[in-house]
Design a protein around this motif. Structure first.
Motif, PDB file in Angstrom:
ATOM      1  N   GLY A   1     -20.823 -63.306   1.130  1.00 32.74           N
ATOM      2  CA  GLY A   1     -20.737 -61.872   0.898  1.00 32.74           C
ATOM      3  C   GLY A   1     -21.704 -61.427  -0.186  1.00 32.74           C
ATOM      4  O   GLY A   1     -22.360 -60.385  -0.074  1.00 32.74           O
ATOM      5  N   ALA A   2     -21.814 -62.238  -1.241  1.00 29.77           N
ATOM      6  CA  ALA A   2     -22.755 -61.928  -2.315  1.00 29.77           C
ATOM      7  C   ALA A   2     -24.195 -61.970  -1.810  1.00 29.77           C
ATOM      8  O   ALA A   2     -25.027 -61.129  -2.176  1.00 29.77           O
ATOM      9  N   CYS A   3     -24.501 -62.937  -0.929  1.00 31.96           N
ATOM     10  CA  CYS A   3     -25.847 -63.029  -0.365  1.00 31.96           C
ATOM     11  C   CYS A   3     -26.173 -61.799   0.468  1.00 31.96           C
ATOM     12  O   CYS A   3     -27.296 -61.277   0.420  1.00 31.96           O
ATOM     13  N   MET A   4     -25.199 -61.312   1.231  1.00 31.25           N
ATOM     14  CA  MET A   4     -25.415 -60.121   2.040  1.00 31.25           C
ATOM     15  C   MET A   4     -25.736 -58.919   1.151  1.00 31.25           C
ATOM     16  O   MET A   4     -26.602 -58.100   1.469  1.00 31.25           O
ATOM     17  N   LEU A   5     -25.042 -58.820   0.017  1.00 31.29           N
ATOM     18  CA  LEU A   5     -25.317 -57.733  -0.919  1.00 31.29           C
ATOM     19  C   LEU A   5     -26.730 -57.849  -1.487  1.00 31.29           C
ATOM     20  O   LEU A   5     -27.461 -56.854  -1.581  1.00 31.29           O
ATOM     21  N   VAL A   6     -27.123 -59.065  -1.860  1.00 33.81           N
ATOM     22  CA  VAL A   6     -28.453 -59.275  -2.432  1.00 33.81           C
ATOM     23  C   VAL A   6     -29.537 -58.938  -1.413  1.00 33.81           C
ATOM     24  O   VAL A   6     -30.539 -58.282  -1.736  1.00 33.81           O
ATOM     25  N   PHE A   7     -29.343 -59.383  -0.150  1.00 29.28           N
ATOM     26  CA  PHE A   7     -30.323 -59.086   0.885  1.00 29.28           C
ATOM     27  C   PHE A   7     -30.450 -57.581   1.098  1.00 29.28           C
ATOM     28  O   PHE A   7     -31.546 -57.055   1.303  1.00 29.28           O
ATOM     29  N   GLY A   8     -29.322 -56.891   1.073  1.00 33.64           N
ATOM     30  CA  GLY A   8     -29.350 -55.440   1.245  1.00 33.64           C
ATOM     31  C   GLY A   8     -30.150 -54.764   0.153  1.00 33.64           C
ATOM     32  O   GLY A   8     -30.963 -53.858   0.416  1.00 33.64           O
ATOM     33  N   LEU A   9     -29.956 -55.193  -1.082  1.00 32.25           N
ATOM     34  CA  LEU A   9     -30.698 -54.626  -2.204  1.00 32.25           C
ATOM     35  C   LEU A   9     -32.185 -54.955  -2.113  1.00 32.25           C
ATOM     36  O   LEU A   9     -33.047 -54.135  -2.454  1.00 32.25           O
TER      37      LEU A   9
END
Length: 210
Positions: free
Chosen positions: A86-94
């Motif tokens: 979930g944290a990786c998905m947030l980072v990719f989005g940013l």
């Protein structure tokens, strides 16, 4: 979807583990292959939406690898893996948001034909993976994150195809930028959803242990 997912959050092992493992391996291979295709096509065509999709393919491949590693472990370990994903998905989005901002400043017009061709290939790949993983969409947070990644990719591919047609029709890069912004927003929302459910599952496990 989250309500159904929560209802299965306390199972100790995923259903149909053997079939699920095989599906994850296929998904991992497909996503790594499409990452290579899209990152090259995105760089060649100047399309930020293709580059955004290539990063998403790489993130998904890593997610499938993590899922294979924790498959069959206790729920608490699968929940921890889901938090990482979930944290990786947030980072990719940013990261996509930052790349889109750069593209808007540079004002590069992408190649619509390349966008359309590669976007169609990516859609076929993601629909195939999504069909394999659809039956597991209501599992625990770890399985839910895998389904969300695949679903988001298919939605993103359709958006890239629409953007390609709009870029070709208008001669403007704005459709490409808008799609990249939308994909980033979707990744951020999905990442937050997975993190929230994983925290609930870990909390439930700790309460059960006490």
């Amino acid at each position: 979807m989250s309500a159904h997912c929560h209802a299965h959050a306390h199972s100790s092992t995923p259903p149909s583990q053997g079939n699920y493992r095989r599906a994850l391996w296929v998904a991992l291979i497909v996503n790594f292959a499409m990452f290579a295709v899209e990152v090259l096509a995105g760089a060649w065509s100047g399309s930020v939406s293709l580059l955004a999709d290539s990063i998403d393919f790489l993130g998904d491949a890593l997610n499938y690898g993590v899922s294979l590693t924790v498959l069959g472990m206790a729920v608490v370990w699968r929940s921890r893996a889901a938090m990482l994903k979930g944290a990786c998905m947030l980072v990719f989005g940013l990261a996509v948001l930052a790349k889109t901002a750069w593209a808007m400043q540079a004002g590069v017009l992408p190649l619509a034909n390349t966008m359309g061709l590669v976007g169609a290939l990516a859609l076929v790949a993601n629909v195939g993976v999504a069909l394999m993983l659809y039956r597991y969409r209501n599992g625990d947070a770890n399985m839910r994150s895998v389904w969300l990644c695949t679903r988001n990719d298919a939605i993103g591919n359709i958006a890239v195809l629409i953007a390609a047609a709009a870029v070709w029709g208008t001669g403007s890069a704005w459709p490409d930028w808008l799609v990249a912004f939308g994909m980033a927003t979707l990744a951020i929302h999905a990442g937050g959803s997975v993190l929230a459910q994983a925290r609930r599952e870990m909390s439930n496990q700790l309460e059960g242990a006490n």
